[in-house]
Every structure is written in C-alpha cells, then in structure tokens.
Design a protein around this motif. Structure first.
Motif, short mmCIF file in Angstrom:
data_model
loop_
_atom_site.label_atom_id
_atom_site.label_comp_id
_atom_site.label_asym_id
_atom_site.label_seq_id
_atom_site.Cartn_x
_atom_site.Cartn_y
_atom_site.Cartn_z
N GLY A 69 -109.03 -59.25 6.02
CA GLY A 69 -108.51 -58.69 4.77
C GLY A 69 -109.37 -57.56 4.23
N ASP A 70 -110.68 -57.61 4.53
CA ASP A 70 -111.61 -56.57 4.03
C ASP A 70 -111.63 -55.33 4.92
OD1 ASP A 70 -112.60 -58.41 2.05
OD2 ASP A 70 -113.76 -59.38 3.64
N VAL A 71 -111.10 -55.47 6.14
CA VAL A 71 -111.19 -54.39 7.13
C VAL A 71 -110.05 -53.38 6.90
CG1 VAL A 71 -110.90 -53.91 9.61
CG2 VAL A 71 -112.39 -55.78 8.87
N LEU A 98 -114.16 -50.20 5.66
CA LEU A 98 -114.73 -50.93 6.78
C LEU A 98 -113.86 -50.74 8.02
CD1 LEU A 98 -115.70 -54.44 5.31
CD2 LEU A 98 -117.03 -52.33 5.37
N VAL A 138 -117.36 -60.91 6.42
CA VAL A 138 -116.08 -60.37 5.95
C VAL A 138 -114.93 -61.06 6.68
CG1 VAL A 138 -117.10 -58.10 5.47
CG2 VAL A 138 -115.97 -58.48 7.67
N THR A 139 -113.71 -60.85 6.17
CA THR A 139 -112.51 -61.32 6.88
C THR A 139 -111.68 -60.08 7.22
OG1 THR A 139 -111.14 -61.43 4.91
CG2 THR A 139 -112.47 -63.40 5.44
N GLU A 149 -119.31 -49.63 7.92
CA GLU A 149 -118.75 -49.04 6.71
C GLU A 149 -118.93 -47.52 6.72
OE1 GLU A 149 -118.97 -49.77 1.88
OE2 GLU A 149 -120.72 -50.21 3.10
N LYS A 173 -102.96 -53.29 10.31
CA LYS A 173 -104.04 -52.31 10.09
C LYS A 173 -103.81 -51.08 10.97
CE LYS A 173 -106.38 -55.37 7.73
NZ LYS A 173 -106.59 -55.27 6.28
#
Ligand code: KG4
Ligand code: ZN
Length: 351
Positions: free
Chosen positions: A71-73, A2, A68-69, A19, A104
């Motif tokens: 954390g998912d990215v 993501l 999503v948060t 995605e 990130k």
C-alpha cells in the motif's frame, strides 16, 4: 515516492525499496553463487529455477526490512534486460503479477543503466556531493565505467536517461576475466573477491602480463589475451600446480594489468568527453585495488563509487532508475516482455 525494485537478470534474486531514487529503505539479495560454484560459472537453467524459489521469500524480506506494505509503494521497477532470458522472465512476470494485483505502475529498467545510477544510492548527498533537494538533483553529465561479470562498458551519461556508449569489451568482460583467471589458478567461483584478497598479499610486479589494447586508439577493451597469459603462467611457471605463493603473485600481477587497462581507457574517455565526473560501477568496482587506484590516478576528477553492496547486482539500483523512468519515459503496460539483448541507448524501447 517509494519504488519496489526487482532484479533477476543473472544469478542474484533481489528486491529493494527505495525512496525518490536515492534513499534505500531495504536491499534484499539472495545470491546463487553457492549453487553455481560446483560448475565454475552460472548455469542458466539452474539459475531460472533458483529464481522461482527465491522470488517470494526475497520480496517479503524487502518489504519487511523496509517496514512497509505494498500500500505504501508507488511503483514497481523491474530489470527487463539485458541478461539470461529465462532468468529475466521470472522477474518480469513476477513484477507484472504484483502490478496487476496491487494496481501499481510498472517501470521497465535496463540492467547496466541501473548500475550507472548506483552511485546515487544510500546518500543524502548525490554522487557529486551536492545536497539532494527537490525531486531531481543534478546528477549528470558524467563518464561511467560499468565493469561486471557480463559487461565492461564506458558510457557517457549526458543527461538523465541519455546514454552514449563510448567503448565496450570485444571479448570477455572484466569480471569474467577475474572469474576465468581464478579458475585457472585453482581458486573457486566467483573469482573476483578471492583474487582481490590474494592480490593485496602478492607482488604485482612478479609477472609481466600483457595490457591488451591499452596503447591502441579507441575505447574498447579486450581481456581474453590476459586469460591466455595466466593459463601459460600456470602451465610453464607453476607446472600445473599453483602454490599459495604463486597464486598470490599471479593474482597481484593479473590485477595490476586489469587496473592499468581499465583506468587508462577511462582516463582517456573522460578527457575526450571533457567531463569532470566519473562513476565506477558494477561488480568489479568493489575491487579494493581498483577503487584505490582510481582515486589516485584520476586526480582532479570527481569520482563516484558506490558502497560495495551496491556494486554487485542488487535491486536498489533498479528501483532508483525506475523512479527516473516513471518520471521521464513513463510506465510500461502489462504486455511487457523480457528483452535479453535490450539496448541501452534507445531509452524509448525499454518500455
Ligand atoms: O555486477 P555483478 O554482480 O553481475 C553482473 O552483472 O555480471 O558482477 C559480478 C562480477 C563477477 O565476475 C565477480 O567476479 C566480479 O564481479 N567481482 C569482482 C569483485 N567482486 C565481484 N571482481 C574483482 N574484485 C572484486 N572484489
Ligand atoms: Zn550487473
């Protein structure tokens, strides 16, 4: 993976979650069109301030809509340029803050190159009808026309992130011409959507407007003469007071001229490049007359035109291209700066 995309190059504050460069989980856009309408165009200083106000709410909306948060990215992609310096700066600094806070990788994206991948968005198939399989579907080579308020460029996309600029506007961009013509006709800002609607009701043959540089060699565009022609119509035919009927016919005649020029130059560039694929992108690609004419006049060519929500400025296209950038050029450092006149062709310098 993501990617969270961030776009603030002009007057849209936008965040999106996408995605693998294609599947759009959210596409949040806060447009400032109302803020600038009373000035008849974008006021850079006001735009930067409006971005500062919209950044956090739009960021939260994009994550919430996607469910999503952070954390998912897997990565953050941001428009580095080209665009208005103060506006770009707000997005780049916000992106760096998020990259630091959530550890990130950061992808730096060229705005117009972002438009060039927008035909990929929201499809299970890629722009060319091929099923999306593996991590990189064959989406190249193709000829693209990016027509927006800031740019009118014909670009040969030879490979992923391999761009050759074939032609550009010598003066006004196509969207800018729409905005200026609309203003002359007494129709508000932004002019494109209202001109599009009126053009469908008017007579495109009512006034014989010039087709600047259409017959000339080369692939460059010029729209300022067309704007002058509209101003003369308003002065001499409407005597300074456009009636609704005049507005409809002038909009239709103006649109016919713009479409003729854009598609004649595109057709020639497609033929000279020997490619069978064409992407029509940017704010002006949402024009209904242009979309229909492209399908009709470029017979035999595979045409990719994004849904209208991905034609005007958005962050989904930035996230989509950011995914390619992470995999090809690699991530940028937290020293990343806004670059108001970033060049598209030199991809290594995007970083
Ligand atoms: O891509 P975009 O949102 O921003 C830039 O990167 O410039 O394009 C905005 C431009 C404006 O000039 C607007 O008038 C034009 O795209 N536009 C249209 C239409 N919708 C937006 N032009 C013609 N027909 C439309 N339906
Ligand atoms: Zn744009």
């Amino acid at each position: 993976m993501l990617v969270l995309g961030i776009e603030t190059s002009c007057d849209e504050t936008a965040f999106a979650v996408v995605e693998d460069g294609r599947r759009v989980l959210s596409n949040a856009v806060a447009s400032q069109a109302d803020v600038h309408a009373r000035f008849g165009g974008v006021v850079p200083e006001i735009a930067s301030r409006a971005h500062l106000e919209e950044l956090t709410p739009t960021y939260r909306r994009a994550l919430a809509d996607a469910g999503v948060t952070m954390g998912d990215v897997g990565a953050i992609a941001v428009t580095r340029g080209p665009g208005l310096a103060g506006c770009l700066l707000t997005g780049v600094e916000y992106a760096k803050g998020l990259a630091l806070r959530f550890a990130k990788p950061l992808a730096s994206v060229h705005h117009v190159a972002g438009h060039l991948v927008s035909t990929e968005l929201g499809r299970e198939m890629n722009a060319w009808g091929e099923p999306v399989a593996g991590d990189r579907a064959p989406w190249v080579p193709y000829m693209a026309l990016a027509a927006s308020g800031g740019h009118t460029s014909l670009v040969h996309v030879r490979g992923p992130l391999e761009y050759e600029i074939i032609g550009q506007t010598l003066d006004d961009a196509a969207g800018e011409a729409y905005d200026k013509a609309a203003k002359l006709l007494g129709l508000g800002y932004p002019g494109g959507p209202v001109m599009d609607r009126l053009a469908a009701q008017g007579d495109p043959g009512a006034y014989d407007l010039p087709r600047p540089v259409m017959g000339k060699a080369g692939s460059n565009f010029s729209f300022s003469g067309l704007k002058t022609a509209v101003s003369l119509l308003v002065r001499d035919v409407a005597r300074g007071e456009p009636t609704p009927e005049f507005q409809r016919d002038a909009a239709a005649s103006f649109q016919a001229a713009v479409i003729d020029v854009l598609l004649a130059k595109a057709a020639r560039a497609i033929e000279e490049a020997g490619t069978g694929r064409f992407a029509l992108v940017g704010g002006v690609a949402s024009n209904r007359g242009l979309r229909a004419a492209a399908a009709e006049r470029l017979a035999g060519i595979e045409i990719g035109i994004p849904p209208t929500e991905f034609c005007t400025d958005n962050a989904a296209m930035i996230a989509a291209l950011g995914w390619h950038v992470i995999g090809t050029v690699g991530p940028s450092t937290l020293g990343l700066n806004a670059a108001p006149s970033l060049s598209m062709e030199d991809v290594d310098r995007w970083k």
